[in-house]
Design a protein around this motif. Structure first.
Motif, PDB file in Angstrom:
ATOM      1  N   GLY A 247       0.791  -1.232   0.000  1.00  0.00           N
ATOM      2  CA  GLY A 247       0.000   0.000   0.000  1.00  0.00           C
ATOM      3  C   GLY A 247       0.825   1.285   0.000  1.00  0.00           C
ATOM      4  N   ARG A 248       2.161   1.169   0.067  1.00  0.00           N
ATOM      5  CA  ARG A 248       2.990   2.388   0.015  1.00  0.00           C
ATOM      6  C   ARG A 248       3.009   2.955  -1.401  1.00  0.00           C
ATOM      7  N   VAL A 249       2.967   4.274  -1.512  1.00  0.00           N
ATOM      8  CA  VAL A 249       3.138   4.886  -2.838  1.00  0.00           C
ATOM      9  C   VAL A 249       4.635   5.074  -3.074  1.00  0.00           C
ATOM     10  N   LEU A 250       5.123   4.572  -4.208  1.00  0.00           N
ATOM     11  CA  LEU A 250       6.550   4.671  -4.526  1.00  0.00           C
ATOM     12  C   LEU A 250       6.746   5.420  -5.820  1.00  0.00           C
ATOM     13  N   ASP A 251       7.803   6.211  -5.847  1.00  0.00           N
ATOM     14  CA  ASP A 251       8.208   6.903  -7.054  1.00  0.00           C
ATOM     15  C   ASP A 251       9.562   6.311  -7.400  1.00  0.00           C
ATOM     16  N   CYS A 252       9.648   5.604  -8.497  1.00  0.00           N
ATOM     17  CA  CYS A 252      10.850   4.815  -8.769  1.00  0.00           C
ATOM     18  C   CYS A 252      11.526   5.321 -10.039  1.00  0.00           C
ATOM     19  N   ARG A 253      12.834   5.553  -9.935  1.00  0.00           N
ATOM     20  CA  ARG A 253      13.561   6.157 -11.065  1.00  0.00           C
ATOM     21  C   ARG A 253      14.816   5.369 -11.403  1.00  0.00           C
ATOM     22  N   PRO A 254      15.368   5.563 -12.605  1.00  0.00           N
ATOM     23  CA  PRO A 254      16.642   4.904 -12.930  1.00  0.00           C
ATOM     24  C   PRO A 254      17.664   5.276 -11.858  1.00  0.00           C
ATOM     25  N   GLY A 255      18.456   4.320 -11.442  1.00  0.00           N
ATOM     26  CA  GLY A 255      19.415   4.575 -10.371  1.00  0.00           C
ATOM     27  C   GLY A 255      18.915   4.010  -9.043  1.00  0.00           C
ATOM     28  N   ASP A 256      17.563   3.913  -8.851  1.00  0.00           N
ATOM     29  CA  ASP A 256      17.033   3.264  -7.649  1.00  0.00           C
ATOM     30  C   ASP A 256      17.254   1.755  -7.782  1.00  0.00           C
ATOM     31  N   ALA A 257      17.583   1.124  -6.653  1.00  0.00           N
ATOM     32  CA  ALA A 257      17.882  -0.315  -6.697  1.00  0.00           C
ATOM     33  C   ALA A 257      16.691  -1.114  -7.229  1.00  0.00           C
ATOM     34  N   LEU A 258      15.478  -0.631  -6.945  1.00  0.00           N
ATOM     35  CA  LEU A 258      14.281  -1.376  -7.352  1.00  0.00           C
ATOM     36  C   LEU A 258      13.980  -1.258  -8.852  1.00  0.00           C
ATOM     37  N   PHE A 259      14.410  -0.145  -9.448  1.00  0.00           N
ATOM     38  CA  PHE A 259      13.965   0.202 -10.804  1.00  0.00           C
ATOM     39  C   PHE A 259      14.135  -0.945 -11.821  1.00  0.00           C
ATOM     40  N   PRO A 260      15.311  -1.569 -11.924  1.00  0.00           N
ATOM     41  CA  PRO A 260      15.476  -2.600 -12.959  1.00  0.00           C
ATOM     42  C   PRO A 260      14.576  -3.813 -12.741  1.00  0.00           C
ATOM     43  N   TRP A 261      14.112  -4.014 -11.496  1.00  0.00           N
ATOM     44  CA  TRP A 261      13.290  -5.188 -11.198  1.00  0.00           C
ATOM     45  C   TRP A 261      11.845  -5.010 -11.611  1.00  0.00           C
ATOM     46  N   LEU A 262      11.434  -3.779 -11.926  1.00  0.00           N
ATOM     47  CA  LEU A 262      10.034  -3.562 -12.329  1.00  0.00           C
ATOM     48  C   LEU A 262       9.754  -4.203 -13.687  1.00  0.00           C
ATOM     49  N   PHE A 263      10.768  -4.218 -14.550  1.00  0.00           N
ATOM     50  CA  PHE A 263      10.552  -4.641 -15.940  1.00  0.00           C
ATOM     51  C   PHE A 263      10.594  -6.168 -16.020  1.00  0.00           C
ATOM     52  N   GLY A 264       9.454  -6.735 -16.392  1.00  0.00           N
ATOM     53  CA  GLY A 264       9.344  -8.192 -16.431  1.00  0.00           C
ATOM     54  C   GLY A 264       8.755  -8.778 -15.160  1.00  0.00           C
ATOM     55  N   SER A 265       8.373  -7.919 -14.206  1.00  0.00           N
ATOM     56  CA  SER A 265       7.911  -8.419 -12.899  1.00  0.00           C
ATOM     57  C   SER A 265       6.437  -8.820 -12.913  1.00  0.00           C
ATOM     58  N   MET A 266       5.758  -8.587 -13.992  1.00  0.00           N
ATOM     59  CA  MET A 266       4.336  -8.916 -14.133  1.00  0.00           C
ATOM     60  C   MET A 266       3.508  -8.377 -12.963  1.00  0.00           C
ATOM     61  N   GLY A 267       3.849  -7.175 -12.566  1.00  0.00           N
ATOM     62  CA  GLY A 267       3.037  -6.483 -11.574  1.00  0.00           C
ATOM     63  C   GLY A 267       3.117  -7.041 -10.167  1.00  0.00           C
ATOM     64  N   GLN A 268       4.147  -7.821  -9.856  1.00  0.00           N
ATOM     65  CA  GLN A 268       4.180  -8.448  -8.524  1.00  0.00           C
ATOM     66  C   GLN A 268       4.857  -7.592  -7.465  1.00  0.00           C
ATOM     67  N   LEU A 269       5.417  -6.452  -7.867  1.00  0.00           N
ATOM     68  CA  LEU A 269       6.050  -5.570  -6.889  1.00  0.00           C
ATOM     69  C   LEU A 269       5.117  -4.421  -6.532  1.00  0.00           C
ATOM     70  N   GLY A 270       4.264  -4.069  -7.458  1.00  0.00           N
ATOM     71  CA  GLY A 270       3.343  -2.976  -7.211  1.00  0.00           C
ATOM     72  C   GLY A 270       2.454  -2.762  -8.417  1.00  0.00           C
ATOM     73  N   ILE A 271       1.439  -1.942  -8.207  1.00  0.00           N
ATOM     74  CA  ILE A 271       0.540  -1.607  -9.320  1.00  0.00           C
ATOM     75  C   ILE A 271       0.968  -0.251  -9.868  1.00  0.00           C
ATOM     76  N   ILE A 272       1.278  -0.233 -11.137  1.00  0.00           N
ATOM     77  CA  ILE A 272       1.795   0.986 -11.751  1.00  0.00           C
ATOM     78  C   ILE A 272       0.649   1.949 -12.010  1.00  0.00           C
ATOM     79  N   HIS A 273       0.832   3.171 -11.566  1.00  0.00           N
ATOM     80  CA  HIS A 273      -0.203   4.184 -11.746  1.00  0.00           C
ATOM     81  C   HIS A 273       0.098   5.042 -12.968  1.00  0.00           C
ATOM     82  N   GLU A 274       1.312   5.578 -13.033  1.00  0.00           N
ATOM     83  CA  GLU A 274       1.693   6.335 -14.235  1.00  0.00           C
ATOM     84  C   GLU A 274       3.189   6.245 -14.461  1.00  0.00           C
ATOM     85  N   VAL A 275       3.571   6.560 -15.700  1.00  0.00           N
ATOM     86  CA  VAL A 275       4.945   6.366 -16.144  1.00  0.00           C
ATOM     87  C   VAL A 275       5.378   7.595 -16.931  1.00  0.00           C
TER      88      VAL A 275
END
Ligand SMILES: Cc1cc2nc3c(=O)[nH]c(=O)nc-3n(C[C@H](O)[C@H](O)[C@H](O)COP(=O)(O)OP(=O)(O)OC[C@H]3O[C@@H](n4cnc5c(N)ncnc54)[C@H](O)[C@@H]3O)c2cc1C
Length: 372
Positions: free
Chosen positions: A177-205
């Motif tokens: 339920g946390r709102v996250l703003d994720c950018r290149p350089g953040d450790a999480l960023f590369p894991w979003l691609f291919g994750s099939m939505g299992q890390l969070g629900i994307i609101h906007e890009v």
């Protein structure tokens, strides 16, 4: 070592992929609905959440955490693995109406997760602008959120790399339920691609865009991305990612599987895309930090009556055996017909799989978005 294969546009076959349905109207999701090609279906869902603003989205995720329910997210239903279909007792969240955009920083567009990537590109082209990377097929297919969740590449990846290289900001609500703003350089960023939505629900890009010579960036413009209604054929494909220097061998081996099963479908010429390396490759696509090639076999699939699920399970087994023989190859499972029980550890490699599950455990401790 083999020569690095470079594919010319003539060798590259357009993945003018396919299927038989229009974007599903939201209310129809309460009744039987399926994903691309009608391979997996859901009897419908009891509770439908229509994602619109960030607050509604966050409230829905927090409520699911409180009630111990699972959320299924559905963009445009163009995946083939059943992951966008709600099982009994799950909540279905559709992004269909989240397609607003803002042109607020020159060289970029910020767009809602539900807009079709191709529609965003078409809208920008009318202004002399354009996306750097978008899906092939010249029609609307994946949504922005779905393309991130798959990984994403297209014809222009030869120059610009995978879709991930063009993303500058992702706003999402994590599984807890946390709102996250994720950018290149953040450790999480590369894991979003291919994750099939299992890390969070994307609101906007937010995406980098191109501009024709002389085009004026309409600073401050905002609106809703016009939605087109595509018509697709019924297609299936298998795609393997390889380091570019291994592309030719991967294409040969996958091509041989395609020929062994040629009787199952009306095969189209094999395809290959170069994915130029710029900043990073997402681990869930390929852990090698270098130029990649996506090679594939594809064809027109028989209709539901003639479709032999068992035979396609056999193709799946052969593709998995190919991965086990070649630990430096990965499959684009996010965009393919897969079946329950898929060995994700074998697909991603043990280390990437384990690290991904650590991210999942941290961001979604109650498993609200968990798929595998
Ligand atoms: C005709 C066609 C053409 C294609 N062309 C290409 C191509 O050129 N290049 C390429 O790389 N791929 C291509 N694909 C594959 C496609 O990118 C993926 O299947 C993609 O995930 C589909 O997006 P969708 O919006 O339809 O997602 P859905 O099928 O609705 O969902 C797919 C997965 O993404 C998750 N998801 C969707 N939206 C969100 C969100 N907002 N937040 C979090 N998770 C979300 C879902 O939960 C699900 O797990 C194509 C597929 C088709 C059918």
């Amino acid at each position: 070592m083999e020569a690095v294969p470079r594919y010319t546009p003539e060798q590259r076959v357009r993945m003018s992929l396919a299927p038989p349905h229009e974007p599903t109207p939201t209310r129809a999701l309460r009744r039987r609905h399926s994903d691309f090609g009608d391979h997996h279906a859901s009897p419908g869902c009891d509770e439908l959440i229509v994602m619109d603003d960030l607050e509604t989205l966050q409230r829905a995720v927090l409520r699911a955490n409180e009630r111990g329910l699972r959320i299924r997210v559905r963009g445009r239903g163009h995946s083939m693995n059943g992951s966008s279909l709600a099982r009994p007792g799950e909540l279905l969240l559709t992004t269909a109406s989240a397609s607003r955009y803002r042109l607020e920083r020159p060289g970029t567009i910020t767009v809602g997760a539900g807009a079709a990537i191709y529609d965003v590109h078409a809208m920008l082209r009318a202004r002399g602008l354009g996306l750097l990377v978008y899906n092939d097929g010249d029609q609307a297919a994946p949504s922005v959120g779905g393309y991130v969740s798959a990984g994403g590449f297209g014809e222009a990846s030869d120059v610009h790399g995978g879709f991930w290289e063009t993303v500058t900001d992702v706003t999402m609500v994590a599984g807890d339920g946390r709102v996250l703003d994720c950018r290149p350089g953040d450790a999480l960023f590369p894991w979003l691609f291919g994750s099939m939505g299992q890390l969070g629900i994307i609101h906007e890009v937010t995406l980098r865009i191109t501009a024709d010579a002389g085009a004026v960036y309409p600073l401050g413009e905002r609106g809703v991305v016009p939605a087109s209604a595509p018509r697709w054929e019924r297609l299936l494909w298998y795609t393997i990612f390889a380091p570019a220097r291994r592309g030719a061998a991967a294409a040969r081996e996958l091509g041989a599987i395609g020929r062994r099963f040629a009787h199952l479908w009306r095969a189209r010429p094999d395809y290959a895309y170069n994915l130029r390396f710029h900043r990073f490759n997402p681990p869930l696509i390929h852990p090698a930090q270098e130029d990649l090639v996506a090679v594939g076999v594809w064809g027109d699939a028989p209709g539901p009556e003639g479709f032999d699920h068992e035979a396609f399970r056999a193709v799946d087994r052969e593709v998995m055996a190919m991965l086990r023989r070649n630990p430096d190859l990965r499959r684009y499972l996010q965009s393919e017909l897969t079946f329950a029980g898929l060995d994700h550890r074998a697909c991603f490699g043990a280390e990437v799989h384990a690290r991904f599950l650590e991210h999942v455990a941290r961001l979604d401790p109650r498993g609200v978005l968990r798929r595998f």
